[in-house]
Design a protein around this motif. Sequence first.
Motif, PDB file in Angstrom:
ATOM      1  N   SER A  94     -14.342 -31.670  12.150  1.00  0.00           N
ATOM      2  CA  SER A  94     -15.305 -30.866  12.874  1.00  0.00           C
ATOM      3  C   SER A  94     -15.722 -29.713  11.984  1.00  0.00           C
ATOM      4  N   GLY A  95     -17.046 -29.554  11.794  1.00  0.00           N
ATOM      5  CA  GLY A  95     -17.475 -28.489  10.896  1.00  0.00           C
ATOM      6  C   GLY A  95     -18.962 -28.208  10.961  1.00  0.00           C
ATOM      7  N   THR A  96     -19.408 -27.472   9.982  1.00  0.00           N
ATOM      8  CA  THR A  96     -20.820 -27.096   9.918  1.00  0.00           C
ATOM      9  C   THR A  96     -21.364 -27.430   8.533  1.00  0.00           C
ATOM     10  N   TYR A  97     -22.677 -27.427   8.426  1.00  0.00           N
ATOM     11  CA  TYR A  97     -23.251 -27.603   7.081  1.00  0.00           C
ATOM     12  C   TYR A  97     -24.284 -26.522   6.810  1.00  0.00           C
ATOM     13  N   THR A  98     -24.426 -26.223   5.521  1.00  0.00           N
ATOM     14  CA  THR A  98     -25.433 -25.252   5.114  1.00  0.00           C
ATOM     15  C   THR A  98     -26.427 -25.958   4.208  1.00  0.00           C
ATOM     16  N   GLY A  99     -27.647 -25.522   4.249  1.00  0.00           N
ATOM     17  CA  GLY A  99     -28.703 -26.191   3.487  1.00  0.00           C
ATOM     18  C   GLY A  99     -29.839 -26.520   4.431  1.00  0.00           C
ATOM     19  N   ASP A 100     -31.058 -26.547   3.873  1.00  0.00           N
ATOM     20  CA  ASP A 100     -32.221 -26.787   4.719  1.00  0.00           C
ATOM     21  C   ASP A 100     -32.508 -28.276   4.848  1.00  0.00           C
ATOM     22  N   VAL A 101     -32.661 -28.715   6.072  1.00  0.00           N
ATOM     23  CA  VAL A 101     -33.020 -30.098   6.341  1.00  0.00           C
ATOM     24  C   VAL A 101     -34.253 -30.070   7.240  1.00  0.00           C
ATOM     25  N   ASN A 110     -29.770 -32.202   0.091  1.00  0.00           N
ATOM     26  CA  ASN A 110     -28.400 -31.893  -0.307  1.00  0.00           C
ATOM     27  C   ASN A 110     -27.870 -30.736   0.528  1.00  0.00           C
ATOM     28  N   VAL A 111     -26.687 -30.902   1.075  1.00  0.00           N
ATOM     29  CA  VAL A 111     -26.088 -29.854   1.905  1.00  0.00           C
ATOM     30  C   VAL A 111     -24.628 -29.654   1.482  1.00  0.00           C
ATOM     31  N   THR A 112     -24.041 -28.603   1.999  1.00  0.00           N
ATOM     32  CA  THR A 112     -22.605 -28.397   1.798  1.00  0.00           C
ATOM     33  C   THR A 112     -21.927 -28.393   3.163  1.00  0.00           C
TER      34      THR A 112
END
Lengths: 180, 303
Positions: A94-101, A110-112
């Motif tokens: 369970s988590g989050t991502y950063t980066g524009d989609v 591409n995200v982190t």
Amino acid sequence: MKKILLFLLLLMVYCCSYSQVYLTRTAYVGFFSKTPAEDIKAVNNQVYAAVDAGKKNLAFSLLLKGFTFTKELMQEHFNENYVESDKYPKASFSGTYTGDVDLTKNGVYNVTVQGNLTLHNITKAITTPATLEVKDTHLIGTATFKAKPEDFNITIPSLVRGKIAQEITVNINADCTLKQ
Amino acid sequence: MKQRLLFLFVVIITANRLQAQDSTLLNMLSDSMQANEKPMPVRGTFKGLYIVNMKTVESSARGALNFLIMHRFGRLNDGAYNFFGLDNASIRLGLDYGITDRLAIGIGRSSLEKTFDAYFKYRLLWQTDGSERVPLSLSVSSGLTNYTLKFPDKTYLNARYRTTYVTQLIAARKFSSALSLQLVPMWLHYNLVPTVNDKNDVFALNAGGRMKLTKRMSISAEYNYLLPDQVNSIDVHNAISLAWEIETGGHVFQLVFSNAQGMTEPQVIARTAGEWGDGDVYFGFNISRVFNISHKAKKSVTY
């Protein structure tokens, strides 16, 4: 003033509940261990995955018994001796991502990804680069990261330690569709 | 004051939502997983293909070849002259191959009476966990044995007379990861029996189990009950066998104590002459090793 606040409250509640959730029940998780003594491969194609593109968070859940190995005996040892799937049947992330989609434009972004991986009753923070591909109503996530069995309190007897890699490579591919 | 309260209310609600968002997706997945739960086959009811002398419900996986060495020394009460049985030994070498995950075939050769054996084993039912449970595993096994030891004074002993047929139904249940039990009704047909007082068709009931002590060590035991009034001309006893089992990678190693010297069903069920109380105990070991020889099994997994 009261009315403005009330409006603000409703707006915030609305804002936060507004989401674009992509789902699948057939995501893929595979792992690979390579040593001079033995290669170990396992795949699970019954992984549940969800990506909330509005809130930019995501989750995975799978049954450890769903992993199939090239050798039946490996599968038995994996379940009975290592991950103890009778006691701890699930693994989850369970988590989050950063980066524009940009969900309106097809393409690979591409995200982190950052979050917590729970396995064998141990939760560990994981950060990994990943890609999210927008394809009409599909959102396809892929990632590869490494995990150490010892980090999850999985003990490997010294006799067979040489047959299992220090770091296991984990591959993920989740083709999620927009929840209507 | 009211405005402040309201403001606080907004902050709390927002904070709550932010905190909850991380786990709500996961909760949603968990609920969906629970709703779609499918029964999973229970694996590893027994570690090996034999509890001690008797077949377990398990069979080789598709494409896997099991090589088994069963070895028994002489009787412990043989005395110091025979080094308490260690001077003598009998052995059975066996191969078991999985044609499918349910069907396996096997062959073996015992040094006792120079016996060959061949059998098949088919898994009828697979125990499952999950919502729609199958409570037990069921296998059927059938085979024959043929002893080839030469008796110069018994020239009438042809291949047909030397053959015995074995059919068994193996019902097993894995109660927990530590305890598995099985019950085996068995029917043997001896083509030739010593006297007219002996039955050609012999029925027996076998019970066996395995209890795990640690992750890789367990104790196995089996008891064989021969129904009365079937074997009368020879003094036979019910076979009781114990084994201490150690698993290392692809090997399963068992230290065995049994009052049966034979390692095939016709020899164990109705020809066990030894008795535990008299010290007629055979010490020995079983070693099994799995080889994966078929490429078919590997194709099912792509990485």
